[in-house]
Design an enzyme around this catalytic site. Structure first.
Site, short mmCIF file in Angstrom:
data_model
loop_
_atom_site.label_atom_id
_atom_site.label_comp_id
_atom_site.label_asym_id
_atom_site.label_seq_id
_atom_site.Cartn_x
_atom_site.Cartn_y
_atom_site.Cartn_z
CB SER A 144 68.59 72.78 49.41
OG SER A 144 69.56 72.12 48.58
CE1 TYR A 157 73.03 76.23 51.09
CE2 TYR A 157 72.68 73.81 50.42
CZ TYR A 157 72.38 75.02 50.34
OH TYR A 157 71.35 75.48 49.36
N1 NAD Z 1 71.25 78.47 43.58
C1 NAD Z 1 70.96 77.15 43.81
O1 NAD Z 1 71.13 76.18 43.04
C2 NAD Z 1 70.05 76.61 45.10
C3 NAD Z 1 69.97 75.18 45.31
C4 NAD Z 1 69.25 74.72 46.51
C5 NAD Z 1 68.87 75.88 47.47
N2 NAD Z 1 69.21 77.14 47.14
C6 NAD Z 1 68.79 78.13 48.23
O2 NAD Z 1 68.24 79.13 47.79
C7 NAD Z 1 68.45 80.34 48.72
C8 NAD Z 1 68.91 81.43 47.72
O3 NAD Z 1 70.24 81.21 47.05
P1 NAD Z 1 70.49 81.75 45.48
O4 NAD Z 1 71.09 80.59 45.09
O5 NAD Z 1 69.56 82.52 45.26
O6 NAD Z 1 71.89 82.47 46.29
P2 NAD Z 1 72.25 84.09 46.21
O7 NAD Z 1 73.85 84.04 46.71
O8 NAD Z 1 72.25 84.45 44.65
O9 NAD Z 1 71.37 85.02 46.94
C9 NAD Z 1 71.46 85.00 48.49
C10 NAD Z 1 71.01 86.28 48.94
O10 NAD Z 1 70.83 86.32 50.37
C11 NAD Z 1 71.66 87.35 50.76
N3 NAD Z 1 72.34 87.19 52.06
C12 NAD Z 1 73.29 86.36 52.39
N4 NAD Z 1 73.44 86.78 53.78
C13 NAD Z 1 72.59 87.25 54.12
C14 NAD Z 1 72.14 87.64 55.54
N5 NAD Z 1 72.82 87.49 56.79
N6 NAD Z 1 70.78 88.40 55.78
C15 NAD Z 1 70.32 88.73 54.55
N7 NAD Z 1 70.49 88.35 53.25
C16 NAD Z 1 71.62 87.70 53.18
C17 NAD Z 1 72.80 87.63 49.75
O11 NAD Z 1 73.40 88.94 49.83
C18 NAD Z 1 72.38 87.40 48.48
O12 NAD Z 1 71.45 88.52 47.97
C19 NAD Z 1 69.29 79.85 49.57
O13 NAD Z 1 68.53 79.62 50.87
C20 NAD Z 1 70.01 78.72 48.98
O14 NAD Z 1 70.57 77.98 49.96
C21 NAD Z 1 69.86 77.64 46.10
#
Ligand code: NAD
Length: 279
Positions: A144, A157
Site C-alpha cells: 500500500s 494494517y
Molecule cells: N482500495 C485501496 O484504496 C487500497 C489502497 C492500498 C492498498 N490496497 C490493498 O489492495 C488489496 C485489495 O484491496 P481492495 O481495496 O481491492 O479490497 P476489497 O475488499 O475490495 O477486496 C479484497 C478481497 O480479498 C478477499 N479476502 C479477504 N480475506 C481473505 C482471505 N482470508 N482469503 C482470501 N481472500 C480474502 C475479500 O473477500 C475481497 O474479495 C489489499 O491488499 C489492500 O490492502 C487497497
C-alpha cells in the site's frame, strides 16, 4: 501488452472484489488464463463466470489465504487446471480499525495472518514450482502507499503493509542470489474505490473506528481510481519488471521523500493535519 503473458496463467488472491477483480479481468483481457482465489466463493465464481462469458478462461477456487494448507491446495488446483503459473498476484488483504490497546488479540492475529502470512505462505506454495520450471515468471505482492507512511487507528494494517515491503525486498534479493528469472514487484496502491473500508473489522467499537471508517470509505469513493484503472496501471508496471508499482506515482514519491527526510532528520512521529481530521 506483454507477449510472454499471452496464453500464460495468472493466479490472483482476493480476486472476488476490488483491485484483485480488476487485475483478474485485465489479465484475462491480455490473453491469460486466470485463477480467481477468494474466501468469498460466490464473488469469486461470479468473476470467473463473467470472464468465461467474455470468451476467457477462468477458474474460481475458494481460498482462505490465512490457511497455509489452503494455499498449497490453490497451487495444486492452478497447476492441475492450467499448467505453469506465469504470474502470481498476492492481493488479498483486509482493513482493521481501532486503538492499538483496544483491539483483541484474535483480531490482531487475523490481520497479520491474512495480510502478511497470506502473502508469505502463497510465495512458499507457488515459488518452488515457478523456479524449477526455469521459465520467466512474475510475483507481485500488494502492499500500500501506507507501506511508506504512518497512520493512527489503522495500526494493524500499517504494520502489515510495512511487512509486505520488507518481505518483497528480501524475496527479490533471494531470487537474484539464485539467478531465477522471476521478477518480483511490490505494488503500492493509493486510493482505489473498493469495498475495503466497508468490510473493515472494527477492533474497538469506539467512535474512533466508526468515524475513521466513514471518512476513509468516503475518500476512496470520492477520490479513488476505479479498480479497472488501477489494475491496468498495476499490470503494466509488473509486466515492465518494475519493483515498485505505485498507482499514484506523484503521491508515492512525495510520501517517500517525506519518509526519507523524517528518517535522516531527528524527527518523531507526529499527527499531520490530515490524520487529525480522522480523530
Ligand atoms: N482500495 C485501496 O484504496 C487500497 C489502497 C492500498 C492498498 N490496497 C490493498 O489492495 C488489496 C485489495 O484491496 P481492495 O481495496 O481491492 O479490497 P476489497 O475488499 O475490495 O477486496 C479484497 C478481497 O480479498 C478477499 N479476502 C479477504 N480475506 C481473505 C482471505 N482470508 N482469503 C482470501 N481472500 C480474502 C475479500 O473477500 C475481497 O474479495 C489489499 O491488499 C489492500 O490492502 C487497497
Amino acid at each position: 501488452m506483454n507477449d510472454e503473458w499471452n496464453g500464460g496463467v495468472a493466479v490472483v488472491t482476493g480476486a472476488g472484489s476490488g483491485i484483485g477483480e480488476g487485475i483478474a479481468r485485465a489479465a484475462a483481457s491480455r490473453g491469460m488464463k486466470v485463477v480467481i482465489a477468494d474466501i468469498a466463493v460466490d464473488r469469486a465464481e461470479a468473476v470467473a463466470r463473467s470472464i468465461r462469458a467474455a470468451g476467457g478462461s477462468a477458474l474460481a477456487v475458494a481460498t482462505d489465504v490465512s490457511d497455509a494448507t489452503a494455499l498449497d491446495r490453490l497451487a495444486d488446483r492452478a497447476y492441475d487446471a492450467f499448467g505453469h503459473v506465469t504470474l502470481l498476484v498476492n492481493n488479498a488483504g483486509i482493513e482493521m480499525l481501532g486503538h492499538v490497546w483496544n483491539i483483541p488479540a484474535e483480531t490482531w492475529n487475523k490481520t497479520i495472518a491474512i495480510n502478511v502470512l497470506g502473502v508469505i505462505q502463497s510465495v512458499r506454495a507457488f515459488a518452488p514450482r515457478m523456479i524449477s520450471a526455469g521459465k520467466r515468471g512474475w510475483i507481485a505482492n500488494v502492499g500500500s502507499i501506507g507501506s511508506l507512511g504512518m497512520m493512527p487507528i489503522q495500526t494493524p494494517y500499517m504494520v502489515s503493509k510495512h511487512a509486505i515491503l520488507s518481505f518483497s525486498e528480501c524475496l527479490a534479493l533471494e531470487m537474484e542470489m539464485i539467478g531465477a528469472p522471476i521478477s518480483i514487484s511490490c505494488v503500492l496502491p493509493g486510493p482505489v474505490a473498493t469495498r475495503i473500508f466497508d468490510d473493515a473489522v472494527e477492533g474497538d467499537e469506539g467512535k474512533a473506528s466508526g468515524k475513521h471508517r466513514a471518512i476513509m470509505a468516503d475518500m476512496l469513493r470520492t477520490h479513488g481510481l476505479t479498480p479497472d484503472e488501477a489494475a491496468e496501471i498495476i499490470l503494466d508496471g509488473i509486466a515492465a519488471g518494475q519493483f515498485w508499482v505505485p498507482t499514484h506515482p506523484e503521491l508515492t514519491e512525495a510520501m517517500a521523500r517525506t519518509r526519507a527526510e523524517y528518517l535522516i532528520g531527528d524527527h518523531r512521529p507526529h499527527l499531520t493535519e490530515d490524520s487529525r481530521t480522522l480523530l
